[in-house]
Each structure stands twice: as structure tokens, then as C-alpha cells.
Scaffold this active site. Structure first.
Site, mmCIF file in Angstrom:
data_model
loop_
_atom_site.group_PDB
_atom_site.id
_atom_site.type_symbol
_atom_site.label_atom_id
_atom_site.label_comp_id
_atom_site.label_asym_id
_atom_site.label_seq_id
_atom_site.Cartn_x
_atom_site.Cartn_y
_atom_site.Cartn_z
ATOM 1 N N SER A 97 -3.810 -0.192 -7.064
ATOM 2 C CA SER A 97 -2.997 -1.249 -6.484
ATOM 3 C C SER A 97 -1.527 -0.841 -6.488
ATOM 4 C CB SER A 97 -3.233 -2.558 -7.242
ATOM 5 O OG SER A 97 -2.579 -3.632 -6.615
ATOM 6 N N ASP A 239 1.141 -3.441 -0.121
ATOM 7 C CA ASP A 239 1.001 -2.659 -1.345
ATOM 8 C C ASP A 239 0.056 -1.488 -1.042
ATOM 9 O OD1 ASP A 239 -1.430 -4.071 -1.233
ATOM 10 O OD2 ASP A 239 -1.586 -4.188 -3.405
ATOM 11 N N ASP A 241 -3.031 -0.527 -1.628
ATOM 12 C CA ASP A 241 -4.397 -0.694 -1.128
ATOM 13 C C ASP A 241 -4.500 -1.806 -0.093
ATOM 14 O OD1 ASP A 241 -4.064 -2.711 -3.092
ATOM 15 O OD2 ASP A 241 -6.228 -2.808 -3.443
ATOM 16 N N ASP A 243 -4.097 -5.071 0.130
ATOM 17 C CA ASP A 243 -4.651 -6.416 0.003
ATOM 18 C C ASP A 243 -3.542 -7.447 -0.215
ATOM 19 O OD1 ASP A 243 -4.004 -5.756 -2.624
ATOM 20 O OD2 ASP A 243 -5.943 -6.360 -3.468
#
Length: 448
Positions: A97, A239, A241, A243
Site C-alpha cells: 500500500s 496510492d 496499489d 485502492d
């Protein structure tokens, strides 16, 4: 040496220290042993250590007799969609993340295409500690196949939630900052399909972050200037990844992550997504709840964590949901936080209303959040919660995920960290001063 963080949704650590190929292989072997038959999708964000970990993880899954669908670099919500589209037994997403570059991690999905619920995740975590694995004989080894287009199905599902022709007709000028994570591949593609004039920053998934990866105001000052200087209608900041989504308006003002969800809820209400409640977590701004209330829609609050929001959304047939860290969850796309849903639906809102992002943000209910933390022994938490309830006796108190105290639209959440010996205090009120005073009062009672 940092501690390996293992939770019900996966693990995270520093590569070469706590997160090694051996750890990754043992963890996914436990995961494989707990799943029903079927292939497993493996994806990753753009981190430099992703290819190494992906190779180890796919080999371990093959060694457990699993066929693997290699999605390559793909966003976390894309992996959720791909699980369902490929009828997979689950998925492994390799990402840390917003953590710094030395970190990487593993996030686990079930066959429904959502992050594992707490019960399923706990079994895999326990299995890892117990050394559970199902290594197979030489003639049962699985195979790995690369997915030719892992993004297509996700793109189609996001587009189906909006008026594509209306957005195309506006020809918005936009900037997308993927910061060399996973979001640029689908993000640029989505925005171009929507007829936008796209300035893509950090679209290449090299993992060589141009700025600190968490999309907060202090980390996006340079991007905010580029949005304003480039006369863009909006800046979309993901961010690693993808999400989570933070917004910057046409004047270069950081609108933030809490506003992402509130604007998506505004748009959901506008298009009639009122047939069920919305679900947010206990630390998410009341802005979304206030917007829903204006349309007669109930808001339910779950424990903090995407899996908890998804659980409550599914159980209550929610029309919409998400978390205030910039993660809208649209059940028509999947029960995963989704920056692409956020981008498409914010553009749709702008197109429907004819209003600039700055005006839409200014029209949201005005609330202020303050956050604080203090070192504390977790064993002291029950006594602390009792003192807080006695002191704030006029509040509506909820327990289960720490202690949450509610007064009208103001609230205070006090909860122990899952990974550190600290207590976190988050308060929201009409003014920053009032929110801070709630946290200060709570802090004063910690050692009373």
C-alpha cells in the site's frame, strides 16, 4: 529490525529482513491449503521487489498443485474483479500500500473477489504459524499462465456505473498522479476512454516513487501546483496499489481523501442509489452520512478496515460504501476500495452538475477531523474506556472496535493499534478547535 505485521487480511514487512521469499512461500502455502479447488490470481503493484516476490509466490502455489493466473502489475481492485471474471479460487496481491519502498506485503482475496473476511483470514494466519501446507507430488505441479488483459473487465464495470457519453462530451483536462505504482496502467486508459485530455504523472509502474507514497496534502504539494499551472479541471492522486484516491481541485487546492467518498456518495444519491443504506467505518468523516441523510438514506458504521465495511455492506445489501481514506466501494463493481470508481464517478458528478470540483467540495457539509495518539499498554484499555464513558456520559457509546462516542454529527473514536503499543484518538466536529478539544480531553483521561 522491524516486526513482520501479520493480520487476518495478509502480511507486511521489510524485504530482506522480515519479509523473505521463505516467509512469502510458507504464507501462501497455508493460504492454498485453506482454499477450495481452482486457480489463484497473482498480481502486484509497481514496487521494485514485486517481481522477485511474485516469482517465489507463484512457484510456491504451483508446488501446492495450483494453477496460477499471472496478472502482472495490476491495482488491488482490479485483482478483485479478475478473481470473479476468471472463476478463481482466490488471489494474492503483492503490495505494501502506502508504506515506504523497503516494504512489501501480501493481501489475500477469496473466491468472491473481496479481501478475506476476518474468520477466513484468521484461519490462514494460524495455519501459517502452525506450518500448514499442502505440497504436492511431482506429477501434480500446477502451471502459470499470464493474463493477456487483466484490466479490461474492471474497466468495463467502472464505465457501466456512469454516463460515459456525458463525460466524454465535457472533454475534461485532468492530471493523474500514480506515483509509479500500479494505478497508471488502468488509470490513463480509463481517462482516455472518457475523452479526457490526460496529463499522466508517474504512470510507469517502476516503484521508484517520486514523492512519499501516501496521498496526503504534505506529500502532494508539487502535484497540486502542476494541476493549477496546467489548467486542469481535477487532479487524481492514487496510492501505490490504487485502492485510494485523493483529489485536487482546479485551483490546486488539496480536497483530500475524505472528500473523495463524500463526493461519490453525493453522486450515488443523485442517480438514485437510495434503495439501501450506505456503510462507512467508525473513523470515516460524517460528511458522507450527512449527505446520505439529506436523501433519507441510513448510514451504518462498521469497525475500521475494508473487510469489515464489505461484511456490513453485504449483510445489509448496502447501496454504497467505503472508507474515508479515499476508498469508495461500489457493489456494482466489487467489494473493494477503488480509485477508478472514484475517478469516473467524480467526473460524472462534475458533468451532471456542470460545477467545478472546487464548488462541489465547498458544498459538502463542513466538518473537521483531528487525530492524536499516545503510548499505552493494551491491557489498560478496558479501564480507559470505562473512564471515558463516565466522563462523556452524554454521548452515545459504541464498543467493539475500541470506544466510539457520538454527539449529533460530532464523534470521538479511541482504539488500540493492531500493530503498536499505542492508543489512537480520532475526533470530528464542526470546527478544528472542537475536534482537538475532544482528543485532548481523551488524552487527559488516559492515565487518570
Amino acid at each position: 529490525m522491524s516486526k513482520l505485521i501479520i493480520s487476518v487480511s495478509g502480511l507486511r514487512g521489510i524485504v530482506g529482513e522480515t519479509l523473505t521469499p521463505e516467509v512469502a512461500c510458507r504464507f501462501v502455502a497455508s493460504y492454498s491449503a485453506a482454499l477450495p479447488p481452482g486457480p489463484i490470481v497473482v498480481g502486484r503493484d509497481g514496487r521494485t521487489t514485486g517481481p522477485m516476490l511474485a516469482g517465489a509466490i507463484m512457484s510456491a502455489l504451483n508446488a501446492c498443485g495450483r494453477d496460477v493466473i499471472d496478472a502482472g502489475v495490476a491495482a488491488t481492485p482490479t485483482i478483485g474483479v479478475l478473481v470473479r471474471e476468471r472463476s478463481a479460487a482466490g488471489a494474492v496481491q503483492i503490495s505494501a500500500s502506502h508504506n515506504p519502498p523497503p516494504y512489501n506485503g501480501i493481501k489475500l482475496f477469496g473466491s468472491s473477489g473481496r479481501v478475506l473476511d476476518a474468520e477466513s483470514g484468521a484461519k490462514i494466519r494460524d495455519g501459517y504459524f502452525e506450518g500448514q501446507a499442502a505440497w504436492c507430488a511431482y506429477d501434480k505441479i500446477g502451471e502459470t499462465t499470464a493474463d493477456s488483459d487483466p484490466h479490461a473487465a474492471h474497466l468495463d464495470k467502472v464505465l457501466a456505473t456512469i454516463d460515459v457519453d456525458l463525460v466524454r462530451g465535457k472533454a475534461f483536462s485532468v492530471l493523474i498522479d500514480s506515483n509509479h505504482g500500479a494505478g497508471g496502467l488502468l488509470g490513463k486508459r480509463l481517462l482516455e476512454v472518457l475523452g479526457c485530455d490526460v496529463e499522466a504523472v508517474g504512470a510507469e509502474p517502476t516503484g521508484l516513487f517520486a514523492h512519499v507514497p501516501e496521498p496526503t496534502a504534505e506529500n502532494l504539494t508539487g502535484i497540486a501546483s502542476r494541476v493549477a499551472d496546467g489548467s486542469c479541471a481535477v487532479g487524481f492522486c492514487q496510492d501505490p496499489d490504487a485502492d485510494r484516491l485523493a483529489l485536487i481541485d482546479e485551483m490546486g487546492r488539496y480536497i483530500g481523501e475524505e472528500a473523495t467518498l463524500a463526493l461519490c456518495v453525493t453522486r450515488a444519491m443523485m442517480v438514485g442509489r437510495t434503495g439501501g443504506p450506505i456503510v462507512i467505518n467508525g473513523a470515516t468523516s460524517s460528511m458522507s452520512a450527512m449527505v446520505a441523510k439529506q436523501h433519507g438514506v441510513e448510514t451504518l458504521r462498521s469497525a475500521v478496515g475494508e473487510a469489515n465495511v464489505a461484511d456490513m455492506m453485504i449483510a445489509n445489501e448496502a447501496a454504497y460504501g467505503g472508507e474515508g481514506n479515499g476508498g469508495p466501494i461500489d457493489p456494482d463493481v466489487g467489494y473493494v476500495r477503488d480509485s477508478f470508481v472514484g475517478m469516473a464517478q467524480v467526473l460524472d458528478l462534475m458533468a451532471r452538475t456542470g460545477k467545478p470540483l472546487s464548488q462541489l467540495a465547498d458544498e459538502l457539509p463542513k466538518m473537521a477531523i483531528h487525530k492524536d495518539k499516545a503510548e499505552i499498554d493494551v491491557e489498560e484499555l478496558p479501564a480507559i474506556f470505562k473512564r471515558l464513558q463516565e466522563h462523556f456520559h452524554d454521548a452515545d457509546a459504541q464498543t467493539g472496535d475500541g470506544l466510539r462516542l457520538q454527539w449529533g454529527d460530532s464523534w470521538l473514536l479511541v482504539r488500540g493499534s493492531n500493530t503498536e503499543p499505542i492508543v489512537r484518538m480520532i475526533a470530528e466536529a464542526e470546527t478544528q478547535a472542537k475536534a482537538k478539544s475532544l482528543c485532548d480531553a481523551a488524552a487527559g483521561l488516559l492515565n487518570a
